[in-house]
Design a protein around this motif. Structure first.
Motif, PDB file in Angstrom:
ATOM      1  N   ARG A   1       0.910  -1.479   0.183  1.00  0.00           N
ATOM      2  CA  ARG A   1       0.549  -0.020  -0.156  1.00  0.00           C
ATOM      3  C   ARG A   1       0.690   1.029  -0.040  1.00  0.00           C
ATOM      4  O   ARG A   1       0.497   1.978   0.928  1.00  0.00           O
ATOM      5  CB  ARG A   1      -1.082  -0.252   1.186  1.00  0.00           C
ATOM      6  N   LYS A   2       1.146   1.044  -0.849  1.00  0.00           N
ATOM      7  CA  LYS A   2       2.943   2.819  -1.017  1.00  0.00           C
ATOM      8  C   LYS A   2       3.023   2.697  -2.575  1.00  0.00           C
ATOM      9  O   LYS A   2       2.301   1.957  -3.920  1.00  0.00           O
ATOM     10  CB  LYS A   2       4.007   2.334  -0.666  1.00  0.00           C
TER      11      LYS A   2
ATOM     12  N   ASN B   1       2.793   9.486  -2.872  1.00  0.00           N
ATOM     13  CA  ASN B   1       0.965   9.559  -2.057  1.00  0.00           C
ATOM     14  C   ASN B   1       0.594   9.255  -1.157  1.00  0.00           C
ATOM     15  O   ASN B   1       1.075   8.541  -0.877  1.00  0.00           O
ATOM     16  CB  ASN B   1       0.350   9.053  -4.151  1.00  0.00           C
ATOM     17  N   CYS B   2      -0.293   9.725  -0.820  1.00  0.00           N
ATOM     18  CA  CYS B   2      -1.075   9.187   0.568  1.00  0.00           C
ATOM     19  C   CYS B   2      -1.410   7.623   0.283  1.00  0.00           C
ATOM     20  O   CYS B   2      -2.024   7.160  -0.419  1.00  0.00           O
ATOM     21  CB  CYS B   2      -2.748  10.301   0.949  1.00  0.00           C
ATOM     22  N   PRO B   3      -1.612   6.648   1.296  1.00  0.00           N
ATOM     23  CA  PRO B   3      -1.637   5.477   1.235  1.00  0.00           C
ATOM     24  C   PRO B   3      -3.031   5.354   0.932  1.00  0.00           C
ATOM     25  O   PRO B   3      -3.581   4.057   1.223  1.00  0.00           O
ATOM     26  CB  PRO B   3      -0.274   4.798   2.126  1.00  0.00           C
ATOM     27  N   GLN B   4      -3.978   6.259   1.819  1.00  0.00           N
ATOM     28  CA  GLN B   4      -5.253   5.570   1.771  1.00  0.00           C
ATOM     29  C   GLN B   4      -5.983   5.105   0.547  1.00  0.00           C
ATOM     30  O   GLN B   4      -6.157   5.385  -0.757  1.00  0.00           O
ATOM     31  CB  GLN B   4      -5.960   6.846   2.323  1.00  0.00           C
ATOM     32  N   HIS B   5      -6.821   4.184   1.037  1.00  0.00           N
ATOM     33  CA  HIS B   5      -7.758   3.551  -0.382  1.00  0.00           C
ATOM     34  C   HIS B   5      -7.166   2.179  -1.494  1.00  0.00           C
ATOM     35  O   HIS B   5      -7.508   2.011  -2.128  1.00  0.00           O
ATOM     36  CB  HIS B   5      -8.476   4.606  -0.765  1.00  0.00           C
TER      37      HIS B   5
END
Length: 206
Positions: A119-120, A162-166
């Protein structure tokens, strides 16, 4: 967030939206004229890109339409040339040549590299140069996989994690097989421990 990325991404309209939704203060310091940073790779970014087997690239057509395309190869097909330059072999697809045509017109592109298992994701913006020089293409192509039609060299203008959310959790076939093997070994180890404890109990020998 690096300054170089903010200088490219945070246009006046983008800043208006940040103000409207209450996030403008969080990013205000990233737009100072003297601010620098985020134009090159560190060891983490280089290792992350070198391990990818696919990326997504975005280009812009002569009519102003954005176009997103997938590019892939063996892990490591994205090559780190120096701390601000990458290159990758461009393999034959459906022969529409939309990305190539767009980049001949406007060399700007954006790259999104994702590691679904961890998740990156890493975003890059840069200027692309298309090469059909056989020696350069051969160096980018490597010794495995199909023969590339061309090489794409990217001079990076901005890079940002970038944000790892979702990000959904997804595994490639080798990652899945490795996880299954690990779980099987864990089960076998637990079974051996259970068998050893059972053997030590009174009356276990029958």
């Amino acid at each position: 967030m690096p300054d170089a990325y903010a200088k490219i991404a945070f246009t006046p309209r983008v800043r208006e939206e940040q103000a409207r939704f209450g996030s403008a203060d969080r990013y205000a310091g990233r737009l100072s004229p003297e601010g620098e940073g985020g134009t090159g790779f560190g060891p983490l970014e280089a290792a992350f890109l070198s391990a990818r087997d696919s990326v997504f690239i975005a280009s812009v057509s002569e009519t102003g339409w954005p176009y997103v395309q997938h590019r892939g190869g063996a892990p490591g097909f994205v090559r780190i040339i120096d701390r601000q330059t990458i290159g990758f072999a461009d393999y034959r697809g459906n022969r529409q040549y939309i990305s190539v045509g767009n980049l001949r017109h406007d060399d700007r592109l954006s790259i999104l590299a994702i590691d679904f298992a961890r998740r990156k994701r890493l975003k890059l913006w840069g200027h692309a140069r298309i090469t059909e020089d056989p020696q350069i293409v051969a160096l980018l192509n490597g010794v495995e996989g199909p023969v590339a039609e061309r090489g794409i060299i990217v001079r990076v203008a901005a890079v940002d994690w970038n944000c790892p959310q979702h990000i959904p959790l997804r595994l490639t076939a080798p990652e899945r097989d490795g996880e299954i093997s690990r779980l099987r070994e864990d089960i076998a180890c637990l079974q051996r421990e259970l068998d050893a404890k059972t053997a030590l109990q009174p009356g276990a020998g029958g």
